[in-house]
Design an enzyme around this catalytic site. Sequence first.
Site, short mmCIF file in Angstrom:
data_model
loop_
_atom_site.label_atom_id
_atom_site.label_comp_id
_atom_site.label_asym_id
_atom_site.label_seq_id
_atom_site.Cartn_x
_atom_site.Cartn_y
_atom_site.Cartn_z
N LYS A 1 12.29 55.84 -1.95
CA LYS A 1 12.41 57.12 -2.63
C LYS A 1 13.57 56.86 -3.50
O LYS A 1 13.34 57.15 -4.69
CB LYS A 1 12.73 57.92 -1.35
N ASN A 2 14.25 55.69 -2.68
CA ASN A 2 15.80 55.56 -3.14
C ASN A 2 15.78 54.84 -4.78
O ASN A 2 16.33 54.05 -5.76
CB ASN A 2 17.00 55.56 -2.41
N ARG B 1 20.41 65.93 -7.19
CA ARG B 1 21.32 65.29 -8.15
C ARG B 1 20.64 64.48 -8.73
O ARG B 1 21.42 63.68 -9.46
CB ARG B 1 22.52 65.18 -6.96
N CYS C 1 26.61 68.44 -2.22
CA CYS C 1 25.56 68.25 -1.38
C CYS C 1 26.95 68.33 0.19
O CYS C 1 27.83 68.19 0.07
CB CYS C 1 24.93 67.56 -1.62
N ARG D 1 29.31 64.47 -3.99
CA ARG D 1 28.84 63.05 -5.29
C ARG D 1 29.19 63.31 -6.47
O ARG D 1 28.76 64.01 -7.32
CB ARG D 1 27.74 64.01 -4.74
N ASP E 1 31.77 60.45 -11.64
CA ASP E 1 32.93 60.00 -12.57
C ASP E 1 32.70 58.53 -12.69
O ASP E 1 32.68 58.13 -13.68
CB ASP E 1 34.71 60.49 -12.07
N ASP F 1 22.39 55.62 5.00
CA ASP F 1 21.06 55.97 5.20
C ASP F 1 20.85 55.93 6.71
O ASP F 1 19.67 56.30 6.83
CB ASP F 1 20.32 55.65 3.87
N VAL G 1 30.64 55.37 3.29
CA VAL G 1 30.27 55.76 2.24
C VAL G 1 31.10 57.24 1.65
O VAL G 1 30.97 57.63 0.45
CB VAL G 1 28.71 54.99 2.50
N ARG H 1 12.64 65.67 2.11
CA ARG H 1 12.86 65.76 0.38
C ARG H 1 12.41 63.82 0.88
O ARG H 1 12.39 63.20 -0.45
CB ARG H 1 14.18 65.70 0.44
C1 EPZ Z 1 22.46 56.48 -3.28
O1 EPZ Z 1 23.39 57.82 -3.82
C2 EPZ Z 1 20.89 56.78 -2.60
N1 EPZ Z 1 20.25 58.77 -3.24
C3 EPZ Z 1 21.72 57.73 -1.09
O2 EPZ Z 1 20.95 58.43 -0.81
C4 EPZ Z 1 23.04 56.75 -0.75
O3 EPZ Z 1 22.81 57.04 0.58
C5 EPZ Z 1 23.90 56.02 -1.74
O4 EPZ Z 1 23.23 55.74 -2.86
C6 EPZ Z 1 24.71 54.85 -1.24
O5 EPZ Z 1 23.62 53.84 -0.54
C7 EPZ Z 1 19.63 58.02 -3.85
O6 EPZ Z 1 19.23 56.94 -4.51
C8 EPZ Z 1 19.22 59.44 -4.76
P1 EPZ Z 1 26.83 56.06 -4.59
P2 EPZ Z 1 24.74 57.52 -4.34
O7 EPZ Z 1 26.63 56.42 -6.17
O8 EPZ Z 1 23.99 57.30 -5.40
C9 EPZ Z 1 30.79 58.01 -4.72
C10 EPZ Z 1 19.31 59.57 0.99
O9 EPZ Z 1 20.02 59.70 2.26
N2 EPZ Z 1 30.94 58.56 -6.12
O10 EPZ Z 1 26.65 54.65 -3.65
O11 EPZ Z 1 25.05 59.12 -5.42
C11 EPZ Z 1 30.00 59.08 -3.96
O12 EPZ Z 1 30.83 60.59 -3.74
C12 EPZ Z 1 20.46 59.32 -0.05
O13 EPZ Z 1 18.43 58.95 0.61
C13 EPZ Z 1 31.98 58.79 -6.67
O14 EPZ Z 1 33.51 59.02 -5.78
O15 EPZ Z 1 25.58 57.36 -3.72
C14 EPZ Z 1 29.31 58.69 -2.79
O16 EPZ Z 1 30.86 59.39 -1.88
C15 EPZ Z 1 21.40 60.18 0.04
N3 EPZ Z 1 32.03 58.45 -7.99
C16 EPZ Z 1 29.57 57.36 -3.11
O17 EPZ Z 1 30.78 56.88 -4.32
C17 EPZ Z 1 30.94 58.24 -9.02
O18 EPZ Z 1 31.04 58.35 -9.71
C18 EPZ Z 1 28.69 56.27 -2.65
O19 EPZ Z 1 27.85 57.17 -3.86
C19 EPZ Z 1 29.94 57.92 -7.42
C20 EPZ Z 1 30.10 57.69 -6.60
#
Ligand code: EPZ
Length: 430
Positions: A22-23, A93, A117, A122, A125, A306, A328, A398
């Site tokens: 999916k990701n 998102r 969410c 999420r 920035d 995950d 995370v 999803r």
């Molecule tokens: C991806 O989300 C995945 N989703 C998530 O899978 C997965 O848990 C996550 O990566 C970590 O591996 C998809 O690929 C669609 P991040 P993403 O940017 O890209 C914070 C699932 O269950 N952050 O690595 O959103 C953020 O809030 C989903 O399949 C900022 O603060 O993850 C989070 O706390 C859930 N500012 C952490 O970093 C930013 O600009 C990690 O986010 C970006 C992220």
Amino acid sequence: MEVIQVLGGRPVTGEVLVEGAKNSALKLMAATIAAPGVTTLKNVPDISDVHVMGKVLKRLGAKIEVVNKHELRIDTTDVDKWETPYELVAQMRASTAVLGPLISRFGKAVVAMPGGCNIGERKIDMHILGLEALGVEFKVDHGNIHASTPNGLHGETVTLAFASVGATENLIMASVRARGVTVIDNAAREPEIVDLANMLNEMGADIRGAGTPVVEIHGVGELHPVTHTVVGDRIEAGTFIATGALCGAPITVRGFDPLHLGLVLRKYAQMGISIERGEREVTVWRDRPLVPTDIQTLPFPGFPTDMQAQTMTLLSLAKGSCIITENVFENRFMLASELRRMGADITIEGHHAIVHGVDGLSGAQVKSPDLRGGAALVMAGLVADGYTTIGDIHHIRRGYEDFVEKLQALGADVRYNTVEVEEAPLGWDL
Ligand code: EPZ
């Protein structure tokens, strides 16, 4: 309301083939915007998040032919819009993954600010900071992010404060045609990012070091459409591996690369779980009590967030206590309160979940807190005493294709059902 109903105690054993990730699929679909023409994606999972991404692409002017439920032909020749509507970004998102490709193709984009969410705020920035370094200017108004590149895109060195998957992907997709070389330092290393870089390179991009903490993108001219097969879903695979570990009887999980679950398999071996690795499959079984083992989630190759929920279900039945630390997301322990309803003994202290193993779980009515928590509750139902009814199963749809059907094929007593929901009274309708 549609629910999943499980009767615990049945042996769960056999083989299961997982779908494409999916990701990865969601980002590959977004990336087709950057290569005008017809890209064919194979091994695409038939899940609701993919359907939403399809709607986003169509809203931008792309045409999508569903060749069969796992193969999409996406024609982005006539993509002539660069605005993604709030209602679609609010649904998913990951729609923000169109930001990079739209900027790469049109030099501008309008994307609704993603809401939070239930696993966390999420924010994006880091996406914005990184893209600004490449020459993108942002304005936020009425909940929309307006991106423009008055002076075009130029390569830059960007250091991410956190190895964000989404920020790494948006920066790669935005910079493939920027003038000069972009370096992303502290880049995320997830296998899904490697899959995205592989497809972009097949399209004519020049991306080096994907999967390492330093990714170098040398700007190129045009990108051309390709045919690409989505990498196997390591998290769907991990979910069935956790299921085999929980129920005990052997399960062989096929269709993914076991190297993409390295730390999970090592931690599960520490927990007393038997693992046999093949080239593209893993066989898992358990013939001894689960050993309590501390878990800390981290970006790849660390223990994947995950897989945290599925592992909490396992550890709730271990012989002893251990600590799960979620590094995370800021709020990804909602599963604990649902498992407590089934008799688990889990205490949350900030980013830590202290899990005291219990002898058994009892079936109850519970609700999916999120995608992985929902799967973890179905797992718990497989070994709980009696019936477990799981609500809010749209979360599960999803990210899991035919989750119930796959478990039924493994012998589980699990089915969809619908239950009447007592509407909350409006006023005193005694
Ligand atoms: C991806 O989300 C995945 N989703 C998530 O899978 C997965 O848990 C996550 O990566 C970590 O591996 C998809 O690929 C669609 P991040 P993403 O940017 O890209 C914070 C699932 O269950 N952050 O690595 O959103 C953020 O809030 C989903 O399949 C900022 O603060 O993850 C989070 O706390 C859930 N500012 C952490 O970093 C930013 O600009 C990690 O986010 C970006 C992220």
